[in-house]
Scaffold this active site. Structure first.
Site, PDB file in Angstrom:
ATOM      1  N   GLU A 218       0.851  -1.184   0.000  1.00 33.64           N
ATOM      2  CA  GLU A 218       0.000   0.000   0.000  1.00 33.64           C
ATOM      3  C   GLU A 218       0.895   1.246   0.000  1.00 33.64           C
ATOM      4  OE1 GLU A 218      -2.853  -0.065   3.139  1.00 33.64           O
ATOM      5  OE2 GLU A 218      -3.524  -2.113   2.694  1.00 33.64           O
TER       6      GLU A 218
ATOM      7  N   LYS B 233      -7.304   3.027  -2.498  1.00 34.41           N
ATOM      8  CA  LYS B 233      -7.693   3.018  -1.087  1.00 34.41           C
ATOM      9  C   LYS B 233      -8.006   4.443  -0.649  1.00 34.41           C
ATOM     10  CE  LYS B 233      -5.744   1.871   3.446  1.00 34.41           C
ATOM     11  NZ  LYS B 233      -4.603   1.240   4.143  1.00 34.41           N
TER      12      LYS B 233
END
Length: 245
Positions: free
Chosen positions: A89, A151
């Site tokens: 991420e 995200k």
């Protein structure tokens, strides 16, 4: 719906201890969550406890500000993969996006994605810092960069995921990129709603499965007490009727 398969169970606090990470792993296995999300220093530790369980390990790079150089993000990502991470991420460079230096933002994401190959890349866009036009633009950039997920939030900014933002992102990316709703999601019902409006994953720092089970038990006890009280009241009413007769 088996919601546990949609959950990324996170612990990204700077004060998280080794014991906390081990507990996180234990709960993730018990609840059969899709993955845990932790800081990269604990990836090797988590791998020891999750080996063979099916729970994946996701870790963050350039976190939480996104202002690190692309080279440092790449190094951190590759090291994390070597340690056992199965998903990466990365936080976008918000300053470059605000500067409308879209080429550099694209290059930042693309270079990290190319460096990690087939490992899924989640790009954290931090919606609370962006206006509508900026959200549209960064979603388009993520599509061009072939990011696997967008995200919503780091959880370290003003606000987390919103239903409106997830719906907007879904409308832009359709099924070309997946969505992770993250930030301030703390219960089972809210997680379900985010999935219903378009999220493919929900990241939460709360063990929503345990919380939901506890709530179900509590509701069951309340209902049982209600029935007992109702039966008691009915019996007393019947006795009073007989007595008057």
């Amino acid at each position: 719906m088996n919601i546990s398969e949609y959950i990324d169970y996170s612990l990204l606090d700077s004060t998280a201890s080794e014991h906390d990470i081990i507990q996180l792993c234990h709960e993730a296995v018990q609840s059969n969550f899709h993955s845990i999300c932790i800081n990269s220093c604990y990836v090797a530790l988590a791998k020891q406890f999750l080996e063979g369980t099916g729970v994946k390990i996701s870790t963050v790079v350039g976190f939480p500000l996104g202002a690190a150089s692309t080279k440092s993000k790449i190094f951190e990502a590759q090291q994390a993969i070597n340690d056992g991470a199965s998903e990466i991420e990365m936080v976008i460079n918000l300053g470059l996006l605000k500067s409308r230096n879209y080429v550099s933002v694209l290059k930042d994401i693309t270079d990290v994605k190319m460096a990690i190959g087939n490992i899924p890349l989640k790009v954290i866009i931090e919606i609370s810092e962006l206006n509508k036009n900026e959200i549209v633009k960064i979603c388009e950039i993520c599509l061009d960069a072939r990011a696997d997920f967008i995200k919503t939030s780091t959880g370290f900014s003003k606000n987390g995921a919103t239903f409106t933002a997830v719906k907007m992102i879904k409308k832009i990316v359709r099924d070309n990129t997946k969505i992770v709703a993250s930030g301030s999601i703390e219960d089972y019902e809210t997680s379900i709603k985010f999935i219903e409006v378009g999220a493919d994953r929900v990241e939460t720092s709360s063990n929503i499965m345990a919380t939901n089970k506890a709530q179900q038990i509590r509701n069951s006890k309340i209902y049982k007490q209600y029935i007992e009280n109702l039966e008691k009241t009915t019996t007393e009413s019947s006795l009073n009727t007989v007595s008057k007769a």
